[in-house]
Design an enzyme around this catalytic site. Structure first.
Site, mmCIF file in Angstrom:
data_model
loop_
_atom_site.group_PDB
_atom_site.id
_atom_site.type_symbol
_atom_site.label_atom_id
_atom_site.label_comp_id
_atom_site.label_asym_id
_atom_site.label_seq_id
_atom_site.Cartn_x
_atom_site.Cartn_y
_atom_site.Cartn_z
ATOM 1 N N TYR A 109 0.865 -1.189 0.000
ATOM 2 C CA TYR A 109 0.000 0.000 0.000
ATOM 3 C C TYR A 109 0.898 1.233 0.000
ATOM 4 O O TYR A 109 1.863 1.325 0.762
ATOM 5 C CB TYR A 109 -0.905 0.028 1.231
ATOM 6 C CG TYR A 109 -1.697 1.312 1.330
ATOM 7 C CD1 TYR A 109 -2.946 1.418 0.741
ATOM 8 C CD2 TYR A 109 -1.179 2.442 1.971
ATOM 9 C CE1 TYR A 109 -3.668 2.607 0.790
ATOM 10 C CE2 TYR A 109 -1.890 3.629 2.026
ATOM 11 C CZ TYR A 109 -3.125 3.711 1.433
ATOM 12 O OH TYR A 109 -3.830 4.882 1.481
ATOM 13 N N GLU A 197 -2.903 7.807 -4.192
ATOM 14 C CA GLU A 197 -2.968 6.506 -3.544
ATOM 15 C C GLU A 197 -2.778 5.414 -4.583
ATOM 16 O O GLU A 197 -3.455 5.405 -5.611
ATOM 17 C CB GLU A 197 -4.305 6.319 -2.831
ATOM 18 C CG GLU A 197 -4.403 4.994 -2.077
ATOM 19 C CD GLU A 197 -5.767 4.788 -1.433
ATOM 20 O OE1 GLU A 197 -5.840 4.755 -0.200
ATOM 21 O OE2 GLU A 197 -6.754 4.660 -2.188
#
Length: 399
Positions: A109, A197
């Site tokens: 992530y 992101e």
């Protein structure tokens, strides 16, 4: 402003971030054709909506043939994709992204956000890729790596190497990670983004670092500097009320209550919503008409609030410093005469030219409920809403 995955990937690729080959499609036939253009033996079909959690909602499908691609995309087009981020109303699917499948060795992530406390860009990373950051924080808090970027010098290579080390990445891919993170940071700062992101950022079996998914959000107030970014806006993914408000220079956020709010100033708008809650009501929106509340602007705000079928009362709360209460009063009167407003309207004015404003409301002959304080205005709005609902119920019962 949010953009689609394929748009974010195109931007990041221009800054040196690796992405798998992919192509956009607007029909099942085109999706199958795109896969043949890309080549390979497996592909991923992704619904393009402004929301996370697409995979769990059926918006991401792995396909191994033209027929599977056609069937997967046909099941997405024209449908409402409902995820934990869209709410029960969902988001419409009008385009899909067909991407070549890659061999994944591990998932990570990666996010870049504005940290308000330090007034810096913060990098957030985790070895637990593929999950939402909320899940990672709850289930694997120790896996989260954070780093603050000093704006005077930008993101340094040693910082990226430290992040890669903390994530347990193979030294063979560290230089790829440096290029990826520095590209994300440059895209973030140069385009006035508020979030980048990548989830997941993957290391492939042949030691490449690729953005398998990508999301970017931009500062609306800086879009005038980046017309190429502003052109990426997709209004079909936005709340239509918020789109109309933005096009008219109004700051609007739709809520689920039934008392519409027309207020000048973000702080006063928040206080107004809190006071409505304390009085036992539910605000239907956040609406800041700003400092230049001309009669025409107030009338536009009324039309916007009344476009919400859930609104059963309207509270106008104006503290006039830059504004003038007489302008606001003229706007209220103009709106009530030009727009069908069949719900109670409560007006509280304070500040510059307040007496003139009150006289305009009184002379209008319109059924406007006036109040002198915010708490009084909120209580009268809630009472008027309850009485109006009760009378409507009685009428329906009699009929």
């Amino acid at each position: 402003m949010d953009i689609h995955e394929y748009q974010a990937k195109e931007i990041l690729a221009n800054f040196g971030v690796g992405v798998p080959p992919g192509a956009l499609a607007y029909s099942p036939e085109q999706a199958a054709y795109r896969a043949r253009e890309l080549g390979g033996e497996a592909w991923v079909v992704k619904a393009q909506v402004h929301a996370g959690g697409r995979g769990k909602a059926g918006g991401v499908k792995v396909c191994n043939s033209d027929q599977e691609i056609y069937a997967a995309s046909e099941g997405m087009f024209g449908q409402k994709l409902v995820t934990h981020q869209t709410g029960p109303e969902g988001k419409g699917v009008y385009r899909v992204y067909v991407e070549a499948s890659v061999g994944i060795a591990r998932e990570i992530y990666l996010g870049l956000v504005l940290d308000r406390s330090s007034q810096r860009v913060m990098i957030v990373a985790s070895a637990e890729g593929g999950m939402e950051i909320e899940e990672i924080s709850a289930n694997e808090p120790d896996s989260i790596v954070r780093a603050i970027v000093e704006p005077a010098v930008g993101l340094q290579e040693f910082q990226v190497r430290e992040i890669a080390f903390q994530l347990g990445m193979d030294p063979a891919v560290t230089q790829h990670m440096v290029r990826t993170l520095q590209g994300c940071y440059r895209a973030f700062t140069e385009l006035d983004a508020t979030m980048v992101e990548i989830n997941p950022l993957v290391v492939t079996v042949d030691n490449r670092v690729l953005a398998l998914d990508a999301k970017m959000t931009f500062d609306d107030n800086a879009l005038f500097r980046h017309p190429q970014v502003a052109e990426l806006r997709d209004k079909s993914q936005e709340d239509p009320r918020e789109s109309r408000a933005g096009d008219r220079g109004l700051n609007y956020v739709g809520l689920e209550g039934n008392i519409g709010c027309i207020v000048n100033g973000a702080g006063l708008a928040m206080a107004t919503m809190d006071t409505i809650k304390l009085a036992g009501g539910e605000p239907a929106n956040f609406l800041d008409i700003g400092g230049g509340a001309t009669p025409d602007r107030v009338a536009k705000a009324f039309r916007l609030v009344m476009s919400d079928s859930n609104v059963q009362a309207v509270l106008v709360n104006i503290f006039a410093g830059i504004n003038r209460c007489d302008w606001v009063a003229e706007g209220v009167v103009q709106a009530l005469r030009e727009t069908r407003v069949d719900v109670p309207v409560i007006v509280r004015l304070s500040g510059t030219n307040v007496e003139e404003g009150k006289k305009i409301l009184a002379k209008s002959g319109l059924p406007i409920i006036r109040a002198n304080t915010l708490s009084e205005a909120a209580e009268r709005a809630v009472d008027a809403w309850r009485n109006d609902v009760a009378q409507g119920t009685q009428v329906r019962a009699v009929s």
